[in-house]
Scaffold this motif. Structure first.
Motif, PDB file in Angstrom:
ATOM      1  N   HIS A 161     -11.003 -19.999 -21.888  1.00 29.58           N
ATOM      2  CA  HIS A 161      -9.697 -20.122 -22.522  1.00 29.58           C
ATOM      3  C   HIS A 161      -8.610 -19.864 -21.490  1.00 29.58           C
ATOM      4  N   ILE A 204     -14.318 -21.450 -25.347  1.00 35.29           N
ATOM      5  CA  ILE A 204     -13.751 -22.315 -26.378  1.00 35.29           C
ATOM      6  C   ILE A 204     -14.554 -23.610 -26.402  1.00 35.29           C
ATOM      7  N   HIS A 213     -14.707 -27.378 -27.515  1.00 37.77           N
ATOM      8  CA  HIS A 213     -13.850 -28.474 -27.951  1.00 37.77           C
ATOM      9  C   HIS A 213     -14.721 -29.619 -28.464  1.00 37.77           C
ATOM     10  N   GLN A 252     -14.183 -33.565 -29.737  1.00 36.17           N
ATOM     11  CA  GLN A 252     -13.159 -34.598 -29.744  1.00 36.17           C
ATOM     12  C   GLN A 252     -13.775 -35.951 -30.080  1.00 36.17           C
ATOM     13  N   ARG A 254      -6.824 -35.022 -27.185  1.00 36.99           N
ATOM     14  CA  ARG A 254      -7.381 -33.681 -27.115  1.00 36.99           C
ATOM     15  C   ARG A 254      -6.369 -32.676 -27.649  1.00 36.99           C
ATOM     16  N   LEU A 308      -4.672 -29.135 -27.951  1.00 32.16           N
ATOM     17  CA  LEU A 308      -4.458 -27.960 -27.133  1.00 32.16           C
ATOM     18  C   LEU A 308      -3.625 -26.935 -27.906  1.00 32.16           C
ATOM     19  N   PHE A 335       0.754 -25.995 -30.857  1.00 29.99           N
ATOM     20  CA  PHE A 335      -0.366 -26.907 -30.598  1.00 29.99           C
ATOM     21  C   PHE A 335       0.163 -28.283 -30.202  1.00 29.99           C
ATOM     22  N   GLU A 389      -5.942 -20.020 -34.315  1.00 31.36           N
ATOM     23  CA  GLU A 389      -6.856 -21.158 -34.283  1.00 31.36           C
ATOM     24  C   GLU A 389      -6.248 -22.322 -35.052  1.00 31.36           C
ATOM     25  N   GLU A 393     -11.389 -31.679 -34.136  1.00 30.18           N
ATOM     26  CA  GLU A 393     -10.809 -30.989 -32.993  1.00 30.18           C
ATOM     27  C   GLU A 393     -10.348 -29.591 -33.376  1.00 30.18           C
ATOM     28  N   ASP A 394     -10.497 -28.656 -32.443  1.00 34.27           N
ATOM     29  CA  ASP A 394      -9.959 -27.316 -32.647  1.00 34.27           C
ATOM     30  C   ASP A 394      -9.753 -26.651 -31.301  1.00 34.27           C
ATOM     31  N   ASP A 395      -8.847 -25.674 -31.273  1.00 38.67           N
ATOM     32  CA  ASP A 395      -8.613 -24.881 -30.075  1.00 38.67           C
ATOM     33  C   ASP A 395      -7.994 -23.553 -30.514  1.00 38.67           C
ATOM     34  N   THR A 396      -8.012 -22.572 -29.617  1.00 36.73           N
ATOM     35  CA  THR A 396      -7.499 -21.242 -29.957  1.00 36.73           C
ATOM     36  C   THR A 396      -6.671 -20.686 -28.813  1.00 36.73           C
TER      37      THR A 396
END
Length: 355
Positions: A18, A29, A31, A33, A39, A41, A63, A141, A147-150
């Protein structure tokens, strides 16, 4: 067909550290996609935020899509989830979840948290009326489809760490009793980071005490023979992790500013403990707690050379300006002891909460 779908998913998954939390080397993390898609972020503009008890704070989180200028793709609803990380990072405490028009807050955060939403891509969390337990690291989060990211943000509170042992004496608290002892004195059990900051500010204490992660440690600025040896280097000494039910130590507590008035009660005579309690009540206040005298001393510069009763039955006095007969060598909250409540006579420190 199933084999083909599995290969497609494998081809677009990757893991990376991260970017906003490089100190947590064990955290990764993942990802996911869709092929040829943008992507997602998630970014925290600040990794650490400072506030105080009773205040309001915004934990930043936004984000983006790496290959587009818009906040979302428009094909999926965006889900924002805030959690609080525990000291060992193995558990998370739910704080707030939002998806579309649906909002939900949890536990003692209910009614105190909401999203700022200053723009389409703003997932920043506002916490109001901050309490001592809010201190810690929070994870933002964002999930959109596959898709996800933190991002992780630390909330630090202005305050003071103080060592505490009960009337029974040194090393009489298991972990759970230590937690309650801090709560009883208008404080919470301190974290390692809080103790470390206190050590850097000069805290020196030879008795080992519990910390919030279950470890037992103590801070030494002046190495000496009874405290690990006079030839050792200054630092926070670590006893390691001990049985929370059976092991017994002191505790390091943390408190912040308060919404009220701390004061020494001017009274024509010295008082027994019970008389001191009644004198504060008669003055529209309550007998002050140990955390309150430390907060007044450290954060407000309160200075008084008169020893006075506190709620736990101890007698102390706060010195911010060292002078002859009043802690000549250092600024400190001086500890007189736990005198006989029925026969010893002292003044009293009171606390009146503001409405």
């Amino acid at each position: 067909m199933k084999s083909l779908l599995f290969l497609v998913l494998i081809s677009v998954c990757w893991a990376e550290p991260h970017p906003n939390n490089s100190s947590l080397e064990h955290e990764r993390i993942i990802h996911i996609q869709a092929e040829n898609g943008p992507r997602l972020l998630v970014v925290a503009e600040q990794a650490k935020i400072f506030s105080h008890r009773g205040g309001n704070v915004t934990l930043p989180c936004k984000f983006y899509h790496e290959h587009t200028s818009t906040a979302g793709s428009g094909t999926h609803k965006i889900r924002v989830k805030w959690t609080k990380l525990t000291s060992d990072y193995l558990k998370e405490v739910d704080v707030f979840v939002a998806m579309g028009h649906h909002r939900k807050s949890y536990g003692n955060y209910q009614g105190r948290v909401f999203l700022r939403e200053s723009s389409e891509n703003d997932a920043s969390l506002i916490i109001t009326n901050i309490i001592l337990e809010d201190y810690g690291r929070y994870k933002c989060e964002v999930i959109e489809g596959l898709e996800d990211d933190t991002a992780v943000v630390a909330l630090n509170l202005e305050g003071v760490v103080f060592p505490y042992s009960p009337r029974l004496g040194r090393y009489n608290l298991n972990f759970h009793e230590a937690q309650q002892a801090c709560l009883d004195q208008d404080s919470v059990i301190a974290s390692f980071d809080q103790l470390y900051d206190a050590w850097r500010s000069g805290l020196d204490w030879c008795n080992a005490g519990w910390l919030s992660d279950g470890s037992v440690q103590y801070p030494i600025t002046k190495p000496r023979e009874p405290c690990g040896g006079k030839n050792t280097v200054p630092g926070v000494r670590n006893y390691g992790f001990w049985d929370k039910d059976k092991s017994r130590y002191d505790v390091f507590c943390f408190t912040s500013n308060f919404n009220g008035r701390f004061y020494y009660l001017i009274h024509p005579t010295k008082l027994t403990y019970d008389e001191a309690v009644q004198a504060c009540l008669k003055d529209g206040a309550q007998i002050a707690k140990v955390g309150q005298i430390f907060a007044a001393w450290k954060l407000l510069g309160y200075d008084r050379c008169d020893a006075g009763w506190l709620a736990d039955g101890s007698v102390r006095y706060p010195i911010s300006r060292p002078r002859k007969r009043c802690s000549p060598n250092e600024a400190a909250v001086r500890f007189v002891g736990f005198p006989d409540k029925k026969h010893k006579l002292y003044g009293v420190y009171c606390f009146r909460a503001y409405n």
